[in-house]
Write an enzyme that holds these catalytic residues in place. Structure first.
Site, PDB file in Angstrom:
ATOM      1  N   GLY A  45      49.945  30.281  -2.336  1.00  0.00           N
ATOM      2  CA  GLY A  45      50.815  31.411  -2.679  1.00  0.00           C
ATOM      3  C   GLY A  45      51.673  31.198  -3.919  1.00  0.00           C
ATOM      4  N   LYS A  56      59.497  23.220 -10.729  1.00  0.00           N
ATOM      5  CA  LYS A  56      60.141  21.900 -10.606  1.00  0.00           C
ATOM      6  C   LYS A  56      59.419  20.862 -11.447  1.00  0.00           C
ATOM      7  CE  LYS A  56      62.333  24.374  -8.226  1.00  0.00           C
ATOM      8  NZ  LYS A  56      62.118  25.753  -8.073  1.00  0.00           N
ATOM      9  N   ILE A 189      66.106  31.577 -10.429  1.00  0.00           N
ATOM     10  CA  ILE A 189      64.971  31.464 -11.357  1.00  0.00           C
ATOM     11  C   ILE A 189      65.481  31.454 -12.797  1.00  0.00           C
ATOM     12  CG2 ILE A 189      62.898  32.639 -12.248  1.00  0.00           C
ATOM     13  CD1 ILE A 189      62.250  33.561  -9.487  1.00  0.00           C
ATOM     14  N   GLY A 272      65.091  39.012  -9.747  1.00  0.00           N
ATOM     15  CA  GLY A 272      64.787  39.055  -8.324  1.00  0.00           C
ATOM     16  C   GLY A 272      63.317  39.335  -8.072  1.00  0.00           C
ATOM     17  N   HIS A 450      76.638   1.925   0.204  1.00  0.00           N
ATOM     18  CA  HIS A 450      77.313   1.659  -1.074  1.00  0.00           C
ATOM     19  C   HIS A 450      76.482   0.689  -1.899  1.00  0.00           C
ATOM     20  CE1 HIS A 450      80.511   0.989  -3.941  1.00  0.00           C
ATOM     21  NE2 HIS A 450      80.287  -0.322  -3.826  1.00  0.00           N
TER      22      HIS A 450
END
Ligand code: NAI
Length: 471
Positions: A45, A56, A189, A272, A450
């Protein structure tokens, strides 16, 4: 596709093979259901082919570029970095193809029957598949899940042509970055594209209609992003009304109400997305579609027709792949007779991968106040975090929003909003704390490793107890 007779029967038929649809298929098949998945293009998709994953990947290229630019600070000698955008695009495609092959293999392995074509729901609740090969199949099932997703919204006066006016779909196919680009819409976006293109050398202007970019994000976090964008030369114009554009040979001139026209080489429209419900043939089926095109469902993702569910971007819930996953599991659990708990949409994890990254779950300070809470907040910056100094990235803030008890002390955690290094990978602790309705005292009890970036979240929570370590 072979002709499937009307007696072809499945436990579950899913229309749409994006994150919502493939998750329903995989989860259902893993529980032993016989599943048919109808997809008109490629499984994966928008998220895999035109959304989250390629975006990304390109943002990672920008990250590598910034890292190499600052290599000298670490005593590592390099020449000034350059970008070969066609190599960038080829690598992006390699990542997408690898994930596509993996997903296809997984579906096959789970014996999900894939039908390559357009699926439409019929009045008798069967699904008709118009195959890409021209053949037609009719599938019957105990349950149908509609998961046809969404497409980019456009605006009047900005006809998408794929060269000058682009949506996210077209940006991923560019072979070269435009020199001057306007990004219309400063949401997730828009900010991701603006950040990536600017870091790779484009001159970027964001044109946002509202008074603030990144609507819904805490103001202190938005201010960090705006400062960073300004420092890197991204011009953010808020409260702007674009009126149209006039192509001028090389690029185009954008008309903005009350301002000088803006000359650019390309325009990215990111205002959008809208649900893609029209391809499902829902007229006359009893499934209700609202005025914006979203399929109406209840909190269990049930449509008005018994046995038909709808999930993902097709319904009016946050348009996020992982929300689609959650809705898929919710539906399949109902089919299996398991206890099914509705998705808590107010507290889902949001991650925006611009530089600096943004991640949040739960209320912003303004949102909590608007919802009627009295709040206490604490903000910690990265400058005091040893790991952030080591990696050379101290830009940003971690803000924790908690409910104020009657005695004035901090109670339940209502929200965690962050900007800064790798916050999209750090949100887990805050996300769980908010969703588990944990109190500040409970979270402060747990220690963070840490040196680590997550110490800043720990410090922000600890200081709400009235005591602190490093602040
Ligand atoms: P969005 O709804 O997040 O932002 C659109 C922005 O465009 C808003 O700030 C809006 O005020 C502005 N806008 C609308 N019309 C305008 C106009 N005519 N002129 C100027 N500004 C205008 O939509 P976006 O960024 O396109 O993302 C779509 C969907 O994809 C969202 O639902 C989002 O959840 C999802 N998404 C999430 C990502 C993430 O979480 N990292 C990344 C990309 C998308």
């Amino acid at each position: 596709m072979s002709d499937q007779a009307t007696d072809t029967h499945f436990d579950l038929i899913v229309i749409g093979g994006g994150p919502g649809g493939y998750a329903a298929a995989l989860y259902g098949a893993s529980a032993g259901l016989q599943v048919a998945l109808v997809e008109m293009d490629k499984v994966g998709g928008t998220c895999l082919h035109r959304g989250c994953i390629p975006a990304k990947e390109l943002l990672e290229t920008a990250h590598v570029f910034r890292t190499v630019s600052h290599a000298g600070d670490f005593g590592v000698g390099t020449s000034a970095p350059t970008v070969n955008f066609s190599t960038t695009i080829a690598r992006k495609q390699q990542v997408v193809d690898t994930l596509f092959t993996g997903l296809s293999g997984l579906l096959k392995h789970r014996k999900v029957e894939l039908f390559n074509g357009i699926g439409t729901l019929q009045a008798d609740r069967s699904v008709r598949v118009q195959g890409v090969d021209g053949e037609v199949a009719v599938l019957n099932g105990d349950a149908v899940v509609l998961a046809s997703g969404s497409v980019p919204r456009t605006i009047p006066g900005f006809e998408v042509d794929g060269t000058v006016v682009l949506t996210s779909d077209e940006v991923f196919a560019l072979q070269e970055l435009p020199k001057r680009v306007a990004v219309i819409g400063g949401g997730a976006i828009g900010c991701e594209f603006a950040s990536m293109m600017s870091d790779l050398g484009s001159e970027v202007t964001i044109l946002e209609a509202l008074p603030q970019i990144l609507p819904g994000v805490d103001k202190d976090v938005v201010n960090v992003v705006r400062r960073s964008f300004k420092g890197r030369g991204i011009d953010v114009k808020v409260g702007t009304k674009v009126q149209g554009h006039t192509p001028n040979g090389n690029g185009t001139s954008i008309a903005i109400e009350g301002q000088d026209p803006l000359e650019v080489d390309a325009v990215v429209v990111s205002v959008g997305r809208r649900p893609l419900s029209e391809s499902l043939g829902l007229d006359g089926t009893g499934v209700v579609v609202d005025g914006r095109g979203f399929v109406e469902v209840d909190e269990f993702c049930r449509t008005a027709v018994d046995g038909v569910w709808a999930i993902g971007d097709l319904i009016a819930t946050p348009g996020l792949a992982h929300v689609g996953y959650a809705e898929a599991i919710l539906v399949v659990k109902q089919l299996l007779g398991d206890e099914a708990i509705p998705v808590d949409y107010a507290n889902v994890a949001w991650c925006i991968y611009c530089q600096p990254e943004v991640a949040f779950a739960g209320y912003s300070e303004q949102g909590a106040i608007e919802a009627g809470y009295e709040v206490v907040t604490s903000k910690h910056r990265w400058g005091g975090n040893s790991r952030a100094l080591i990696i050379g990235d101290t830009e940003g803030v971690v803000k924790v929003i908690a409910e104020k008890r009657a005695d004035g002390t901090a109670g339940r955690l209502l929200g965690v909003h962050m900007a800064g290094p790798w916050v999209t990978e750090q949100l887990g602790a805050g996300y769980l704390a908010v969703n588990w309705e944990a109190s500040v005292d409970e979270i402060a009890h747990y220690i963070q490793p840490h040196p680590s970036l997550t110490e800043t979240f720990g410090e922000a929570v600890l200081s709400l107890t009235g005591r602190s370590l490093n602040s």
